[in-house]
Design a protein around this motif. Structure first.
Motif, PDB file in Angstrom:
ATOM      1  N   ASP A 178      40.955   5.015 -40.251  1.00 40.88           N
ATOM      2  CA  ASP A 178      41.530   3.823 -39.605  1.00 40.88           C
ATOM      3  C   ASP A 178      42.911   3.508 -40.163  1.00 40.88           C
ATOM      4  OD1 ASP A 178      39.101   3.141 -38.128  1.00 40.88           O
ATOM      5  OD2 ASP A 178      38.262   2.815 -40.126  1.00 40.88           O
ATOM      6  N   MET A 179      43.258   4.132 -41.279  1.00 36.12           N
ATOM      7  CA  MET A 179      44.497   3.788 -41.984  1.00 36.12           C
ATOM      8  C   MET A 179      45.632   4.768 -41.709  1.00 36.12           C
ATOM      9  SD  MET A 179      42.596   3.066 -45.573  1.00 36.12           S
ATOM     10  CE  MET A 179      41.448   1.697 -45.752  1.00 36.12           C
ATOM     11  N   VAL A 180      45.294   6.021 -41.383  1.00 28.52           N
ATOM     12  CA  VAL A 180      46.337   7.047 -41.209  1.00 28.52           C
ATOM     13  C   VAL A 180      47.087   6.794 -39.901  1.00 28.52           C
ATOM     14  CG1 VAL A 180      46.776   9.496 -40.806  1.00 28.52           C
ATOM     15  CG2 VAL A 180      45.101   8.805 -42.533  1.00 28.52           C
ATOM     16  N   VAL A 181      48.406   6.617 -40.026  1.00 32.53           N
ATOM     17  CA  VAL A 181      49.241   6.416 -38.840  1.00 32.53           C
ATOM     18  C   VAL A 181      49.701   7.781 -38.325  1.00 32.53           C
ATOM     19  CG1 VAL A 181      51.269   5.222 -37.929  1.00 32.53           C
ATOM     20  CG2 VAL A 181      50.036   4.262 -39.889  1.00 32.53           C
ATOM     21  N   GLY A 182      50.193   8.601 -39.239  1.00 35.35           N
ATOM     22  CA  GLY A 182      50.656   9.948 -38.884  1.00 35.35           C
ATOM     23  C   GLY A 182      50.601  10.803 -40.136  1.00 35.35           C
ATOM     24  N   LEU A 183      50.882  12.087 -39.988  1.00 34.33           N
ATOM     25  CA  LEU A 183      50.837  12.959 -41.174  1.00 34.33           C
ATOM     26  C   LEU A 183      51.542  14.276 -40.914  1.00 34.33           C
ATOM     27  CD1 LEU A 183      48.527  15.095 -40.209  1.00 34.33           C
ATOM     28  CD2 LEU A 183      46.968  13.371 -41.101  1.00 34.33           C
ATOM     29  N   GLU A 184      51.740  15.013 -42.009  1.00 37.48           N
ATOM     30  CA  GLU A 184      52.301  16.367 -41.912  1.00 37.48           C
ATOM     31  C   GLU A 184      51.288  17.333 -42.504  1.00 37.48           C
ATOM     32  OE1 GLU A 184      56.620  17.684 -43.145  1.00 37.48           O
ATOM     33  OE2 GLU A 184      55.252  17.991 -44.834  1.00 37.48           O
ATOM     34  N   ALA A 185      51.103  18.466 -41.830  1.00 34.89           N
ATOM     35  CA  ALA A 185      50.158  19.466 -42.338  1.00 34.89           C
ATOM     36  C   ALA A 185      50.696  20.860 -42.038  1.00 34.89           C
ATOM     37  CB  ALA A 185      48.789  19.275 -41.694  1.00 34.89           C
ATOM     38  N   VAL A 186      50.257  21.806 -42.858  1.00 35.05           N
ATOM     39  CA  VAL A 186      50.683  23.199 -42.690  1.00 35.05           C
ATOM     40  C   VAL A 186      49.456  24.033 -42.345  1.00 35.05           C
ATOM     41  CG1 VAL A 186      51.945  25.113 -43.716  1.00 35.05           C
ATOM     42  CG2 VAL A 186      52.397  22.770 -44.505  1.00 35.05           C
ATOM     43  N   PHE A 187      49.585  24.827 -41.298  1.00 42.22           N
ATOM     44  CA  PHE A 187      48.455  25.636 -40.830  1.00 42.22           C
ATOM     45  C   PHE A 187      48.565  27.070 -41.360  1.00 42.22           C
ATOM     46  CE2 PHE A 187      48.007  21.857 -38.481  1.00 42.22           C
ATOM     47  CZ  PHE A 187      46.657  21.779 -38.132  1.00 42.22           C
ATOM     48  N   PRO A 188      47.471  27.844 -41.280  1.00 41.62           N
ATOM     49  CA  PRO A 188      47.458  29.153 -41.937  1.00 41.62           C
ATOM     50  C   PRO A 188      48.550  30.113 -41.480  1.00 41.62           C
ATOM     51  CG  PRO A 188      45.227  28.527 -41.325  1.00 41.62           C
ATOM     52  CD  PRO A 188      46.133  27.468 -40.795  1.00 41.62           C
ATOM     53  N   ASP A 189      49.036  29.981 -40.254  1.00 44.79           N
ATOM     54  CA  ASP A 189      50.114  30.900 -39.829  1.00 44.79           C
ATOM     55  C   ASP A 189      51.486  30.422 -40.297  1.00 44.79           C
ATOM     56  OD1 ASP A 189      50.648  28.729 -38.231  1.00 44.79           O
ATOM     57  OD2 ASP A 189      50.578  29.803 -36.324  1.00 44.79           O
ATOM     58  N   GLY A 190      51.518  29.340 -41.054  1.00 47.32           N
ATOM     59  CA  GLY A 190      52.790  28.842 -41.584  1.00 47.32           C
ATOM     60  C   GLY A 190      53.403  27.734 -40.740  1.00 47.32           C
ATOM     61  N   THR A 191      52.768  27.376 -39.632  1.00 43.91           N
ATOM     62  CA  THR A 191      53.302  26.294 -38.794  1.00 43.91           C
ATOM     63  C   THR A 191      53.228  24.957 -39.543  1.00 43.91           C
ATOM     64  OG1 THR A 191      52.587  27.380 -36.775  1.00 43.91           O
ATOM     65  CG2 THR A 191      52.993  25.004 -36.628  1.00 43.91           C
ATOM     66  N   ILE A 192      54.362  24.248 -39.596  1.00 46.34           N
ATOM     67  CA  ILE A 192      54.386  22.911 -40.207  1.00 46.34           C
ATOM     68  C   ILE A 192      54.367  21.893 -39.059  1.00 46.34           C
ATOM     69  CG2 ILE A 192      55.680  21.303 -41.662  1.00 46.34           C
ATOM     70  CD1 ILE A 192      56.985  23.760 -43.013  1.00 46.34           C
ATOM     71  N   THR A 193      53.350  21.032 -39.046  1.00 50.55           N
ATOM     72  CA  THR A 193      53.155  20.078 -37.948  1.00 50.55           C
ATOM     73  C   THR A 193      53.366  18.666 -38.462  1.00 50.55           C
ATOM     74  OG1 THR A 193      51.455  21.485 -37.010  1.00 50.55           O
ATOM     75  CG2 THR A 193      51.458  19.209 -36.299  1.00 50.55           C
ATOM     76  N   ARG A 194      54.144  17.848 -37.751  1.00 53.34           N
ATOM     77  CA  ARG A 194      54.273  16.419 -38.087  1.00 53.34           C
ATOM     78  C   ARG A 194      53.690  15.613 -36.920  1.00 53.34           C
ATOM     79  NH1 ARG A 194      54.027  11.406 -39.998  1.00 53.34           N
ATOM     80  NH2 ARG A 194      54.925  11.342 -42.073  1.00 53.34           N
ATOM     81  N   ILE A 195      52.623  14.918 -37.159  1.00 50.43           N
ATOM     82  CA  ILE A 195      52.063  14.031 -36.133  1.00 50.43           C
ATOM     83  C   ILE A 195      52.749  12.686 -36.314  1.00 50.43           C
ATOM     84  CG2 ILE A 195      49.984  12.941 -35.237  1.00 50.43           C
ATOM     85  CD1 ILE A 195      48.373  15.313 -36.320  1.00 50.43           C
ATOM     86  N   LYS A 196      53.497  12.252 -35.271  1.00 51.18           N
ATOM     87  CA  LYS A 196      54.428  11.122 -35.475  1.00 51.18           C
ATOM     88  C   LYS A 196      53.706   9.794 -35.641  1.00 51.18           C
ATOM     89  CE  LYS A 196      55.429  10.263 -30.583  1.00 51.18           C
ATOM     90  NZ  LYS A 196      56.479  10.292 -29.544  1.00 51.18           N
ATOM     91  N   ASN A 197      54.471   8.832 -36.208  1.00 50.67           N
ATOM     92  CA  ASN A 197      53.919   7.513 -36.504  1.00 50.67           C
ATOM     93  C   ASN A 197      54.123   6.586 -35.307  1.00 50.67           C
ATOM     94  OD1 ASN A 197      53.543   8.506 -39.103  1.00 50.67           O
ATOM     95  ND2 ASN A 197      55.512   7.707 -39.804  1.00 50.67           N
ATOM     96  N   VAL A 198      53.066   6.302 -34.591  1.00 52.55           N
ATOM     97  CA  VAL A 198      53.139   5.306 -33.510  1.00 52.55           C
ATOM     98  C   VAL A 198      51.908   4.406 -33.619  1.00 52.55           C
ATOM     99  CG1 VAL A 198      54.548   6.565 -31.832  1.00 52.55           C
ATOM    100  CG2 VAL A 198      52.100   7.048 -31.963  1.00 52.55           C
ATOM    101  N   PRO A 199      52.027   3.148 -33.098  1.00 53.57           N
ATOM    102  CA  PRO A 199      50.900   2.227 -33.255  1.00 53.57           C
ATOM    103  C   PRO A 199      49.652   2.669 -32.500  1.00 53.57           C
ATOM    104  CG  PRO A 199      52.816   1.118 -32.282  1.00 53.57           C
ATOM    105  CD  PRO A 199      53.210   2.537 -32.486  1.00 53.57           C
ATOM    106  N   ARG A 200      49.838   3.249 -31.341  1.00 57.76           N
ATOM    107  CA  ARG A 200      48.733   3.805 -30.540  1.00 57.76           C
ATOM    108  C   ARG A 200      49.370   4.660 -29.459  1.00 57.76           C
ATOM    109  NH1 ARG A 200      45.581   3.339 -25.686  1.00 57.76           N
ATOM    110  NH2 ARG A 200      43.420   3.854 -26.216  1.00 57.76           N
TER     111      ARG A 200
END
Ligand SMILES: Cc1cc2nc3c(=O)[nH]c(=O)nc-3n(C[C@H](O)[C@H](O)[C@H](O)COP(=O)(O)OP(=O)(O)OC[C@H]3O[C@@H](n4cnc5c(N)ncnc54)[C@H](O)[C@@H]3O)c2cc1C
Length: 505
Positions: A178-200
């Motif tokens: 319920d607290m996470v607004v957005g995040l960055e994660a790295v996947f096994p093939d090296g892709t860096i993903t940023r899920i953006k910060n929006v209220p909904r």
């Protein structure tokens, strides 16, 4: 143990990592690597110096998402198992390196708090930031994340998000999901993903939930943005009630929460569990603890509702000061973990927990069913020194039950898990599933509840399995965690083919 898949040998993996990150970021010390092969689940064997999983090939300490990506690309290319880690407080075997020559990626040097935004009410920090440090900084500015797991002094943001953790104030602030607004994660093939910060948003499924709770089995979390709230410590009101009947205590929580009130702390302890927290003050009864907090009128209204529901049904009360002191001392830092280790060595005695969730209708039945089965079926029930439970997180539709069991150990250290923890854990998991609940409320599946993952999800396992196939097609991410690893039978030498301890219970 699962056989190593990689064509590279141990020294080639080590050399490759040093070439990628430099020697300073690659740990090869055998003692340290042995420590990193296990988590708290093996605590009794560990204090006796028994490390049974294969020792990892190396621990790497990246300092950017790009370095994480480089390591994951290397691991994917050469089929090397990877175990992500941050605070090291995981309890369900998620940190265990069951594949030979695993790379441990330790995110704890990604430890910068990047931005506190008091207008959009969010904070962005890297995965290696300790929650306690973040909370200290925020509270000094009049804010809080509202997240307060007992492991707050040690746990870090990456692990907290990866395990779907929850804290003591969850009924007001929610769990980490319920607290996470957005995040960055790295996947096994090296892709860096940023899920953006929006209220909904309504832009397709909520992809944050592919990452939250992945336990290092899909990706490596490098950065997290969390909501923040105003911090009102002066308005908090503390309540403690003693009740004769556990089911009445649970029903009181149900009435309060389903009516729309949101006490931050909302707990009911069965008598054995209450005794370990409050000693004689519990008078052998069930204990209900509630905290009303927030803006003054809200805390006041919540307090009035608490009094209205619990005063008529309780036999006695605990003073507000007792409750406040207890809450202040609930969290575990390294000092308590070290003291627990010393006690285990000295007294051959320890405690474990298994937390599940269940709808309101079946909560009291689940409690009775578990305690009854353990008393009847657990062959070593004479060694139990504590058996009880508490409800500590409540929702509109139900609650959790956190079973606690302490025992004196009459076996070799190596056999402790198989003889005690595995059968006790299995009874709790089986009863939760039988009564329509979830086998895991907040510690994650790790490796030791993985035999039940498919049963937990039923026809929805199709979706979960699909995520693994899509994002980790080579199966390099934390083998055996969430998804059972083929050939992984340790530490259940007597387990049947589903991994359950059928021969013991
Ligand atoms: C004394 C004690 C009290 C606890 N109290 C609570 C509590 O109140 N509430 C609660 O929810 N839990 C509690 N826990 C469990 C534990 O603290 C949580 O699961 C916590 O979220 C783990 O965080 P960590 O940083 O220590 O993660 P770790 O132990 O390092 O890792 C845990 C899992 O997450 C994965 N992981 C770690 N970092 C990453 C990353 N960056 N990317 C992807 N995967 C990653 C690991 O592979 C592993 O599977 C407690 C544990 C202890 C020892």
């Amino acid at each position: 143990m699962v056989s190593r898949q990689s064509a590279l040998d141990r020294s080639e993996i080590q050399d490759g990592l040093v070439t990628l990150l430099g020697a300073e970021r690659v740990g090869l010390d055998p003692g340290e690597l042995r420590e990193l092969s296990a988590d708290r689940y093996r605590k009794y064997a560990t204090v006796h110096g028994i490390y049974e999983p294969p020792v990892p090939a190396a621990v790497v300490r990246p300092q950017s998402a790009g370095e994480v990506a480089a390591v994951l690309r290397f691991a994917s290319e050469h089929l090397v198992n990877v175990v992500p880690r941050t605070g090291g407080t995981g309890t369900e075997g998620g940190l265990e390196t069951i594949v030979e020559d695993t790379i441990v990626i330790d995110g704890s040097r990604l430890d910068r708090i990047l931005e506190v935004d008091p207008i959009d009410m969010q904070v962005t920090a890297q995965c290696g930031v300790r929650l306690q440090g973040l909370e200290d900084l925020l509270r000094a500015q009049g804010f809080t994340t509202g997240h307060s797991p007992q492991s707050k002094p040690l746990a870090q943001l990456g692990g907290l998000v990866a395990t779907r953790s929850i804290g003591q104030f969850s009924t007001l602030y929610g769990g980490i999901e319920d607290m996470v607004v957005g995040l960055e994660a790295v996947f096994p093939d090296g892709t860096i993903t940023r899920i953006k910060n929006v209220p909904r948003r309504a832009a397709g499924p909520d992809i944050r939930h592919v990452v939250i709770g992945n336990e290092g089995a899909l990706c490596f979390i490098t950065e997290v943005t969390l909501k923040i709230f105003p911090y009102y410590p002066d308005n908090s009101r503390y309540f403690g009630f003693l009740l004769d009947d556990f089911s009445v205590a649970i029903d009181g929580l149900r009435q309060l929460v389903t009516a729309g009130y949101r006490p931050s702390v909302c707990r009911a302890y069965s008598p054995p569990d209450a005794r370990q927290h409050f000693g004689d003050l519990a008078q052998g009864k069930n204990v209900v603890i509630l905290v009303a907090e927030g803006p003054a009128p809200l805390a006041e209204a919540t307090g009035t509702a608490i009094e209205g529901i619990f005063s008529p049904i309780s036999a006695a009360r605990l003073g507000a000061g007792v409750v406040a002191d207890w809450l202040d001392n609930l969290n575990w830092g390294q000092d308590k973990i070290d003291a627990e280790k010393a006690t285990m060595l000295r007294e051959h005695h320890l405690g474990y927990t298994t937390e599940v969730s269940i709808g309101w209708k079946n909560a009291a039945e689940l409690y009775g069913a578990v305690i009854g089965r353990i008393r009847r079926e657990f062959p070593r029930s004479g060694d139990l020194t504590l058996l009880g439970a508490h409800s500590s997180h409540s929702y509109q539709t139900g609650t959790n039950l956190y079973f606690v069991y302490d025992y004196s150990i009459a076996t070799e250290p190596r056999d402790e898990m198989r003889e005690y923890h595995v059968p006790l854990n299995a009874i709790i998991v089986e009863e939760a599933l039988r009564l329509g609940g979830s086998m895991v409320h907040h510690h994650g599946i790790g490796k030791y509840r993985a035999p039940w993952t498919e049963e937990e999800h039923g026809s929805a396992y199709y979706l979960l399995r699909g995520l693994k196939e899509q994002f980790d097609p080579s199966g390099i991410m934390n083998a055996g965690t969430i998804f059972p690893a083929e050939g992984f039978t340790d530490p259940y030498p007597d387990a049947d083919k589903t991994g359950r301890c059928g021969g013991v219970i």
